[in-house]
Write a protein that holds these residues in place. Structure first.
Motif, PDB file in Angstrom:
ATOM      1  N   ALA A 177       0.808  -1.224   0.000  1.00 57.28           N
ATOM      2  CA  ALA A 177       0.000   0.000   0.000  1.00 57.28           C
ATOM      3  C   ALA A 177       0.841   1.275   0.000  1.00 57.28           C
ATOM      4  N   PHE A 178       2.174   1.155   0.185  1.00 52.01           N
ATOM      5  CA  PHE A 178       3.023   2.335   0.330  1.00 52.01           C
ATOM      6  C   PHE A 178       4.219   2.250  -0.618  1.00 52.01           C
ATOM      7  N   ASP A 179       4.724   3.432  -0.952  1.00 55.61           N
ATOM      8  CA  ASP A 179       5.944   3.537  -1.753  1.00 55.61           C
ATOM      9  C   ASP A 179       7.099   3.809  -0.797  1.00 55.61           C
ATOM     10  N   LEU A 203       4.959   8.121   6.578  1.00 57.48           N
ATOM     11  CA  LEU A 203       6.364   7.755   6.463  1.00 57.48           C
ATOM     12  C   LEU A 203       6.453   6.244   6.275  1.00 57.48           C
ATOM     13  N   PRO A 204       6.602   5.773   5.031  1.00 55.22           N
ATOM     14  CA  PRO A 204       6.622   4.328   4.781  1.00 55.22           C
ATOM     15  C   PRO A 204       7.906   3.679   5.297  1.00 55.22           C
ATOM     16  N   LEU A 205       7.745   2.563   5.971  1.00 52.07           N
ATOM     17  CA  LEU A 205       8.868   1.752   6.419  1.00 52.07           C
ATOM     18  C   LEU A 205       9.114   0.581   5.481  1.00 52.07           C
ATOM     19  N   SER A 206       8.093   0.195   4.759  1.00 50.78           N
ATOM     20  CA  SER A 206       8.163  -0.842   3.734  1.00 50.78           C
ATOM     21  C   SER A 206       6.921  -0.679   2.876  1.00 50.78           C
ATOM     22  N   ALA A 207       6.714  -1.584   1.935  1.00 50.73           N
ATOM     23  CA  ALA A 207       5.531  -1.504   1.093  1.00 50.73           C
ATOM     24  C   ALA A 207       4.256  -1.767   1.878  1.00 50.73           C
ATOM     25  N   ARG A 208       4.376  -2.382   3.067  1.00 49.25           N
ATOM     26  CA  ARG A 208       3.188  -2.718   3.844  1.00 49.25           C
ATOM     27  C   ARG A 208       3.177  -2.114   5.250  1.00 49.25           C
ATOM     28  N   GLU A 209       4.165  -1.303   5.561  1.00 52.53           N
ATOM     29  CA  GLU A 209       4.227  -0.705   6.897  1.00 52.53           C
ATOM     30  C   GLU A 209       4.537   0.781   6.781  1.00 52.53           C
ATOM     31  N   ALA A 210       3.910   1.562   7.645  1.00 50.78           N
ATOM     32  CA  ALA A 210       4.151   3.002   7.615  1.00 50.78           C
ATOM     33  C   ALA A 210       3.727   3.616   8.943  1.00 50.78           C
ATOM     34  N   LEU A 211       4.294   4.785   9.221  1.00 50.95           N
ATOM     35  CA  LEU A 211       3.812   5.635  10.304  1.00 50.95           C
ATOM     36  C   LEU A 211       2.867   6.655   9.686  1.00 50.95           C
ATOM     37  N   VAL A 212       1.618   6.617  10.095  1.00 52.85           N
ATOM     38  CA  VAL A 212       0.613   7.585   9.645  1.00 52.85           C
ATOM     39  C   VAL A 212       0.309   8.485  10.836  1.00 52.85           C
ATOM     40  N   GLU A 213       0.545   9.775  10.677  1.00 49.70           N
ATOM     41  CA  GLU A 213       0.430  10.673  11.832  1.00 49.70           C
ATOM     42  C   GLU A 213      -0.490  11.850  11.506  1.00 49.70           C
ATOM     43  N   TYR A 214      -1.304  12.215  12.505  1.00 48.05           N
ATOM     44  CA  TYR A 214      -2.177  13.388  12.405  1.00 48.05           C
ATOM     45  C   TYR A 214      -1.628  14.452  13.340  1.00 48.05           C
TER      46      TYR A 214
END
Length: 413
Positions: A177-179, A203-214
């Motif tokens: 889901a992420f680049d 902030l993607p850590l891999s194609a399937r992991e990310a930090l999503v911040e508000y």
């Protein structure tokens, strides 16, 4: 006779990076200085894990510990228009506090002291740090120099105060889901609260992991439930479904034009956010922390008084004071302001300015991309206020800070 050459209070970004830096110092008496890193015993005073983000060229001291790095950054405006550009010559980098902590401890060269500090006492020949050990026993350390990263009490007071408050989810998706090569630096599509600025970043850590911040720049933090609703809304906006939240982080960073003075005594100094390392207009601190640590280490090597500098130029602090005032008074709309600033020209030039680099000519060009009339009016207001307070006895930084209008509010839906 002192117990140590240096006592550092606090094991956050400022304390850990200074401890690491001093391990490479050649002290005038020969060898590295005797350093103690003082932290509260595990318990309610222990800070939660954090991620620290910053930008710098490749080849930095911490590159081997990076959790992720991105050369391309995306900015999304309120209407959904997106621009992705290289950050050259910079790379946007993420560190995890736990990784930095483990690395610094593995290298050794200092004494870890679990102490709940109750007092710091200055002196002509040495300073003393007093507190209680985990078993409740009183303890006292003496040192030639003490560096304190705890928030000063009372806090410095300026004219304007905004709070950068945030909550982030580390998410894992069932499918790509992420680049991993591009981070979303600012996404202004979340509904803008009355009198505040709201944005999200990814902030993607891999194609399937990310930090999503508000994040919001405003007068008062939200509740955890309110942050979580905003994060769920943004994940839906991103088209994420079936994801797992593996961890969360939350915090508040003051954005203020209050003066920070790193020198707290003859032998006591403040470092990190307490010593003015935070850039008022952005909330970024880590780069300032690194500059303070380098200056302290260089002074100790030369046998000089190791006063940490405020790592931001005076003209940049004045510009930040004007921007904070313009946001607080509503003269500029934050979402449009930051979108225009970050997308109108070369991204590397903007990042250089935001980190305190760049030349006057580039800063002038950046200034012309802002709402000139509103910023000019706010500059006149700032200059008049500064002159009036300088000429009025007893004023200076005494007036209470002002934040964005409105008091307690919820995001506009």
């Amino acid at each position: 006779m002192t117990d140590h050459d240096v006592v550092i209070i606090g094991g956050g970004a400022a304390g850990l990076t200074l401890t690491h830096r001093l391990g490479r110092v050649n002290h005038p008496r020969g060898g590295p200085p005797r350093v103690a890193l003082v932290e509260p015993p595990p318990g309610p005073h222990t800070p939660p894990p954090r991620t620290w983000c910053f930008w710098e060229p490749d080849g930095g001291d911490w590159d081997g510990l990076l959790a992720a790095r991105w050369r391309n950054l995306t900015v999304v405006g309120p209407g959904g228009a997106a621009r992705t550009a290289p950050a050259d010559p910079y790379v946007y980098k993420m560190l995890r506090s736990a990784d930095v902590d483990a690395h610094v401890r593995s290298r050794g060269g200092f004494e870890p002291v679990p102490l709940l500090v109750t007092a710091v006492r200055d002196g002509a020949d040495h300073a003393a740090v007093e507190g209680t050990l985990p078993d409740g026993t009183p303890a006292r350390l003496t040192a030639r120099w003490v560096f304190d990263s705890r928030p000063p009490r009372p806090a410095p007071v300026g004219r304007t105060l905004l709070l950068q408050h945030f909550r982030g989810w580390f998410v894992r998706t069932p499918a790509d889901a992420f680049d991993p090569g591009a981070a979303v630096l600012m996404d202004f599509r979340p509904p803008q609260p009355e009198g505040a600025v709201a944005f999200a970043y990814v902030l993607p850590l891999s194609a399937r992991e990310a930090l999503v911040e508000y994040t919001e720049f405003g007068p008062e933090p939200l509740t955890t439930a309110e942050y979580d609703r905003a994060l769920a809304d943004h994940c839906a906006r991103l088209g994420l479904s079936g994801f797992e939240v593996t961890a969360a982080e939350q915090g508040v960073i003051p954005m203020t034009d209050a003066p920070f003075r790193p020198r707290a005594g003859r032998r006591v100094f403040r470092i990190g956010a307490a010593g003015g390392a935070t850039r008022p207009s952005t909330g970024y601190t880590f780069s300032g922390v690194l500059r303070q640590g380098a200056a302290v280490a260089a002074a100790l090597e030369r046998g000089r008084v190791p006063v940490p500098p405020v790592p931001h130029r005076r003209r940049h602090l004045a510009m930040d004071a004007v921007l904070l005032r313009a946001l607080a008074t509503g003269r500029v709309r934050g979402a449009e302001f930051f979108t225009d600033l970050l997308t109108a020209g070369r991204l590397g030039d903007v990042l250089a300015f935001l980190d305190g680099g760049g030349r006057w000519s580039r800063e002038l060009a950046l200034g012309l991309r802002t709402p000139v009339a509103a910023m000019f009016l706010t500059t006149l207001d700032h200059l008049w206020y500064s002159a009036r307070t300088a000429l009025t006895p007893g004023r200076g930084s005494a007036p209470p800070p002002t934040a964005t209008p409105g008091g307690r509010r919820r995001p506009v839906r």
